[in-house]
Design an enzyme around this catalytic site. Sequence first.
Site, PDB file in Angstrom:
ATOM      1  N   ASN A  35      -4.070   2.760  -4.698  1.00  0.00           N
ATOM      2  CA  ASN A  35      -2.704   2.774  -5.223  1.00  0.00           C
ATOM      3  C   ASN A  35      -2.481   1.787  -6.360  1.00  0.00           C
ATOM      4  OD1 ASN A  35      -2.210   4.804  -3.514  1.00  0.00           O
ATOM      5  ND2 ASN A  35      -1.030   3.616  -2.029  1.00  0.00           N
TER       6      ASN A  35
ATOM      7  N   ARG B  32      10.049  13.824  -1.588  1.00  0.00           N
ATOM      8  CA  ARG B  32       9.605  12.810  -2.557  1.00  0.00           C
ATOM      9  C   ARG B  32      10.055  13.168  -3.974  1.00  0.00           C
ATOM     10  NH1 ARG B  32       3.480  11.191  -1.387  1.00  0.00           N
ATOM     11  NH2 ARG B  32       4.062   9.361  -2.577  1.00  0.00           N
TER      12      ARG B  32
HETATM   13  C1  EPZ Z   1       3.724   5.004  -3.318  1.00  0.00           C
HETATM   14  O1  EPZ Z   1       4.274   6.329  -3.443  1.00  0.00           O
HETATM   15  C2  EPZ Z   1       2.351   5.179  -2.669  1.00  0.00           C
HETATM   16  N1  EPZ Z   1       1.527   6.048  -3.488  1.00  0.00           N
HETATM   17  C3  EPZ Z   1       2.504   5.793  -1.282  1.00  0.00           C
HETATM   18  O2  EPZ Z   1       1.218   5.791  -0.657  1.00  0.00           O
HETATM   19  C4  EPZ Z   1       3.415   4.913  -0.436  1.00  0.00           C
HETATM   20  O3  EPZ Z   1       3.652   5.544   0.797  1.00  0.00           O
HETATM   21  C5  EPZ Z   1       4.756   4.715  -1.168  1.00  0.00           C
HETATM   22  O4  EPZ Z   1       4.544   4.181  -2.484  1.00  0.00           O
HETATM   23  C6  EPZ Z   1       5.666   3.743  -0.428  1.00  0.00           C
HETATM   24  O5  EPZ Z   1       5.046   2.531  -0.221  1.00  0.00           O
HETATM   25  C7  EPZ Z   1       0.889   5.516  -4.568  1.00  0.00           C
HETATM   26  O6  EPZ Z   1       1.011   4.359  -4.914  1.00  0.00           O
HETATM   27  C8  EPZ Z   1      -0.002   6.451  -5.336  1.00  0.00           C
HETATM   28  P1  EPZ Z   1       8.162   5.583  -3.561  1.00  0.00           P
HETATM   29  P2  EPZ Z   1       5.612   6.571  -4.312  1.00  0.00           P
HETATM   30  O7  EPZ Z   1       8.637   6.133  -4.859  1.00  0.00           O
HETATM   31  O8  EPZ Z   1       5.687   5.592  -5.415  1.00  0.00           O
HETATM   32  C9  EPZ Z   1      12.273   7.772  -2.502  1.00  0.00           C
HETATM   33  C10 EPZ Z   1      -0.667   6.642   0.469  1.00  0.00           C
HETATM   34  O9  EPZ Z   1      -0.764   6.954   1.664  1.00  0.00           O
HETATM   35  N2  EPZ Z   1      12.373   8.086  -3.950  1.00  0.00           N
HETATM   36  O10 EPZ Z   1       8.082   4.104  -3.436  1.00  0.00           O
HETATM   37  O11 EPZ Z   1       5.640   8.018  -4.626  1.00  0.00           O
HETATM   38  C11 EPZ Z   1      11.094   8.506  -1.848  1.00  0.00           C
HETATM   39  O12 EPZ Z   1      11.413   9.806  -1.494  1.00  0.00           O
HETATM   40  C12 EPZ Z   1       0.612   7.050  -0.315  1.00  0.00           C
HETATM   41  O13 EPZ Z   1      -1.522   6.022  -0.156  1.00  0.00           O
HETATM   42  C13 EPZ Z   1      13.486   8.732  -4.428  1.00  0.00           C
HETATM   43  O14 EPZ Z   1      14.389   9.057  -3.665  1.00  0.00           O
HETATM   44  O15 EPZ Z   1       6.740   6.243  -3.226  1.00  0.00           O
HETATM   45  C14 EPZ Z   1      10.794   7.599  -0.659  1.00  0.00           C
HETATM   46  O16 EPZ Z   1      11.615   7.935   0.394  1.00  0.00           O
HETATM   47  C15 EPZ Z   1       1.473   7.986   0.441  1.00  0.00           C
HETATM   48  N3  EPZ Z   1      13.542   9.023  -5.759  1.00  0.00           N
HETATM   49  C16 EPZ Z   1      11.124   6.213  -1.205  1.00  0.00           C
HETATM   50  O17 EPZ Z   1      11.957   6.393  -2.346  1.00  0.00           O
HETATM   51  C17 EPZ Z   1      12.549   8.664  -6.651  1.00  0.00           C
HETATM   52  O18 EPZ Z   1      12.641   8.947  -7.856  1.00  0.00           O
HETATM   53  C18 EPZ Z   1       9.901   5.388  -1.604  1.00  0.00           C
HETATM   54  O19 EPZ Z   1       9.051   6.198  -2.388  1.00  0.00           O
HETATM   55  C19 EPZ Z   1      11.428   7.998  -6.141  1.00  0.00           C
HETATM   56  C20 EPZ Z   1      11.362   7.705  -4.785  1.00  0.00           C
END
Ligand code: EPZ
Length: 419
Positions: free
Chosen positions: A23, A120
């Site tokens: 990540n 997501r």
């Molecule tokens: C990163 O994903 C990681 N992936 C994920 O790891 C990890 O679970 C996640 O962060 C949370 O820690 C990578 O780094 C490649 P977020 P990301 O945007 O950035 C909501 C693994 O297992 N949200 O922080 O996509 C979203 O739906 C993976 O290695 C919005 O609503 O996650 C979630 O509920 C899986 N709108 C929360 O925020 C947006 O525009 C956090 O998601 C963006 C996010």
Amino acid sequence: MDKIIVHGGATLNGSVRISGSKNSALPILAATLLTKEPCIISRVPDLSDIHYMLTLLSELGCEVERASGTVTVKAEKILTEAPYDIVRKMRASVCILGPLLGREKKATVSLPGGCIIGDRPIDIHLKGFEALGAAVLVQAGNVKVLASELRGATINLRSKFGSTVLGTDNVMMAAVLAEGTTVIDGAAEEPEVVDLANFLIKMGAKIEGAGTRRIIIEGVKELHGAEHAVIPDRIEAGTFLIAAAISGKEVTLKRTDPAHLKSLTGPLIQAGLSITSRRDEITIRADGTRRPLELETMPYPGFPTDMQAQMCAMLATTAGISVITENVFPQRYMHVAELKRMGANIELQGSTAIINGVAKLSGAPVMASDLRASAALVLAGLQAEGTTEINRVYHIDRGYESIDEKLNSLGANIERVKV
Ligand code: EPZ
């Protein structure tokens, strides 16, 4: 397609080296698009997700060379449209939007589709780009961002679930070449965001506050090539700590960063495990007795959602009632049905899992649904009586470098068979 066969009951002992962080490597590789000059990234793990990112960069016109864990990328002449066929395989492809918008002032990427771990959206990424002055069009399954120029702005990236990791990365990568100052409030504080910022600073970017809720970026005219070693993977390290807690005596993780794992080692000590650390090593000692826990997942520095499934596997055989609440991806419980097939006693109430520890699990054929769920099934198999057969292990190869070989080097008995 492979499947993994775990023969339960082995005791883990010894030491294991932790790989570079998936990540962290993914957004850092995307950031190489910000300069025409060569970038050399080392400690890049050998994972299918990394392979997808390198293919994507090649498709965009980059020269990409790989020699074991070191990748050299030269993005001299680049395209700004990413092919659907690659993006659909890996959501993290979305983090090429920021660098392409920053450098070329335009980018087209297919909108990420559904994800098994929950909803997501990327609405906050897009809100950030609009605040910098870009127009955003969502059409025919694609998102197109376009700007005649980018101007620094103050942007709040808080989501209803806290912060967004790739959203913070994307906006930071667009803002480094914008005119003026950008202030990101509600920024994600993950170590992977700090690692990306450190790489961008080596390329000549002006960034302050990475790792805090407020990041300040002073735009510069252009960036140059740089060399960078990716930080250790704290989620891989966490997975091995739980493997040792479940089936180990004394296991040492080498080339890890104890500071990044406090939100996990704290609860493990609370559960009765003995943990010591020094510089880049952590040693865990287990004597088989554990206490139940009450936990909730939160953005960093809270307990990571990417460790929730593995913790369910440990608490499934920890005597007493444990409670886990999943705040970041409330529906992220695909592993629970499979753990119950192995004899676990887990009740889901909305985004909370009530776990009543059982004396033992029994081996069974199970189905991996996503990356961390598949790791949890391997951990369950280690402690189960008999044999556990895990299907669709391509999920695990997305985020764990040779997990079966590494666990076997600690004394596990795991086979990988082609079907
Ligand atoms: C990163 O994903 C990681 N992936 C994920 O790891 C990890 O679970 C996640 O962060 C949370 O820690 C990578 O780094 C490649 P977020 P990301 O945007 O950035 C909501 C693994 O297992 N949200 O922080 O996509 C979203 O739906 C993976 O290695 C919005 O609503 O996650 C979630 O509920 C899986 N709108 C929360 O925020 C947006 O525009 C956090 O998601 C963006 C996010």
